[in-house]
Scaffold this active site. Sequence first.
Site, short mmCIF file in Angstrom:
data_model
loop_
_atom_site.label_atom_id
_atom_site.label_comp_id
_atom_site.label_asym_id
_atom_site.label_seq_id
_atom_site.Cartn_x
_atom_site.Cartn_y
_atom_site.Cartn_z
N GLU A 178 -81.57 -55.11 32.34
CA GLU A 178 -80.18 -55.53 32.50
C GLU A 178 -79.95 -57.03 32.37
O GLU A 178 -78.84 -57.48 32.14
CB GLU A 178 -79.65 -55.08 33.86
CG GLU A 178 -80.23 -55.87 35.03
CD GLU A 178 -79.67 -55.43 36.38
OE1 GLU A 178 -79.47 -54.23 36.57
OE2 GLU A 178 -79.45 -56.30 37.22
N PHE A 231 -71.36 -54.42 43.94
CA PHE A 231 -70.83 -55.39 44.92
C PHE A 231 -69.37 -55.75 44.67
O PHE A 231 -68.75 -56.41 45.50
CB PHE A 231 -71.65 -56.69 44.82
CG PHE A 231 -71.30 -57.50 43.60
CD1 PHE A 231 -71.77 -57.16 42.35
CD2 PHE A 231 -70.45 -58.59 43.70
CE1 PHE A 231 -71.41 -57.87 41.22
CE2 PHE A 231 -70.08 -59.32 42.57
CZ PHE A 231 -70.57 -58.96 41.33
N HIS A 278 -74.18 -53.58 37.08
CA HIS A 278 -74.44 -54.27 38.35
C HIS A 278 -73.13 -54.64 39.04
O HIS A 278 -72.90 -55.80 39.40
CB HIS A 278 -75.29 -55.53 38.10
CG HIS A 278 -76.13 -55.88 39.28
ND1 HIS A 278 -77.47 -56.13 39.21
CD2 HIS A 278 -75.81 -56.00 40.59
CE1 HIS A 278 -77.94 -56.40 40.41
NE2 HIS A 278 -76.94 -56.33 41.27
N THR A 320 -78.61 -48.08 42.74
CA THR A 320 -77.71 -49.24 42.82
C THR A 320 -78.44 -50.41 43.46
O THR A 320 -77.82 -51.37 43.88
CB THR A 320 -76.46 -48.92 43.67
OG1 THR A 320 -76.90 -48.47 44.96
CG2 THR A 320 -75.56 -47.89 43.03
N SER A 321 -79.79 -50.31 43.53
CA SER A 321 -80.52 -51.36 44.25
C SER A 321 -81.06 -52.43 43.30
O SER A 321 -80.43 -53.49 43.15
CB SER A 321 -81.64 -50.74 45.09
OG SER A 321 -82.18 -51.73 45.93
N ARG A 322 -82.19 -52.15 42.66
CA ARG A 322 -82.72 -53.08 41.66
C ARG A 322 -83.40 -52.27 40.56
O ARG A 322 -84.08 -51.28 40.84
CB ARG A 322 -83.76 -54.03 42.28
CG ARG A 322 -83.18 -55.16 43.12
CD ARG A 322 -82.43 -56.19 42.27
NE ARG A 322 -81.84 -57.25 43.07
CZ ARG A 322 -80.61 -57.26 43.57
NH1 ARG A 322 -79.81 -56.23 43.36
NH2 ARG A 322 -80.16 -58.28 44.25
#
Length: 328
Positions: free
Chosen positions: A262, A297, A294, A231-233
């Site tokens: 992405e 958040f 993504h 879930t970071s990059r």
Amino acid sequence: MKILFYDTKSYDKESFEKKRNEYPEIQIDYLKSELAPGTAQLARGYDGVCAFVSCDVGTETVKILHECGVKLILMRCAGFNNVDISRAGEFGMKVMRVPGYSPEAVAEHAMALALAVNRRINKAYVRVRENDFSLSGMLGFNFHHKTAGIVGTGKIGAAMARICRGFGMKVIAYDMYQNPDLDFVTYVKLDELLGRSDLISLHCPLMDETYHLINQETIHKMKDGVILVNTSRGGLVKTEDLIEGIRERKFFAVGLDVYEEEKKNVFEDRSDDIMESSVTARLLSFPNVIITSHQGFFTQEALEAISETTLNNARAFLNGEKTGNEVE
Ligand code: NAI
């Protein structure tokens, strides 16, 4: 102070407008377009721009923004790997970000992905809708008493470590700095983490040193039947090697909120597009992979914190104050 807000979605505008009457000195105009070299010129006459993770705030964009008189780049996100920080610095432009809006939002999504891929919730959802109540291909494993390996124990990694502990998992971690709040975590070398973990969750930033951290070599060091969650990059994982690892049956399952390809997809409806050569499509062809867009958040609490911190950043810039949210 005039801010041009790029890549506006309805929920962005709603959360910023809700707070904006508390900041009468700040005027915001909203644009749907992403910030990129082709759209940067629209910022002429504005003091600052507000951009998001999917914007291209690289060398060319920064140069155009500078020529247009923009002094402030407000990133309404934590990551800033898409911004040419050094060029902005050379031009005397300030870059500010929202370092931690809701670590729990992302960590809870990481666990949601881990649980969903483990118990094949994506398949179950579709199957039951078709009146197919069979269980073949659905077998998962308990997280209780298994080992979670957290790579990067900053704000989000720490929240994920706490969630994993709550599931009764043994938590090990790899980071250059040990987080003193995590007294239940055992820090180990990366190789040991790879070899011991049943669930690996990535929470370190994307930098030169972490680019393709997960590659053929590190995948081979992982335990067979591991679950990998990112879930970071996207750039942390070399996608071609991941696909190879999935084909070799190395992974029990993989959950990705971020992936290398992405950029074109993020927050866009591409359901009418014909994907010509898509790594995303190849990943989605595997029954044990779940991809989300993504959205780690994306909770009410996080959106509220993002708008508040971004507006505070703009106000601090206007008043010549430091917030600690400057990226230099
Ligand atoms: P943070 O800065 O609090 O923590 C990052 C941690 O990674 C630090 O403890 C740091 O020491 C560690 N680290 C740095 N280099 C490392 C390496 N080579 N190996 C292992 N650990 C290393 O950052 P935070 O807030 O926890 O965010 C983590 C990442 O999550 C961000 O960089 C961002 O890319 C991503 N993110 C994803 C979101 C989503 O919606 N999916 C939303 C927000 C952030």
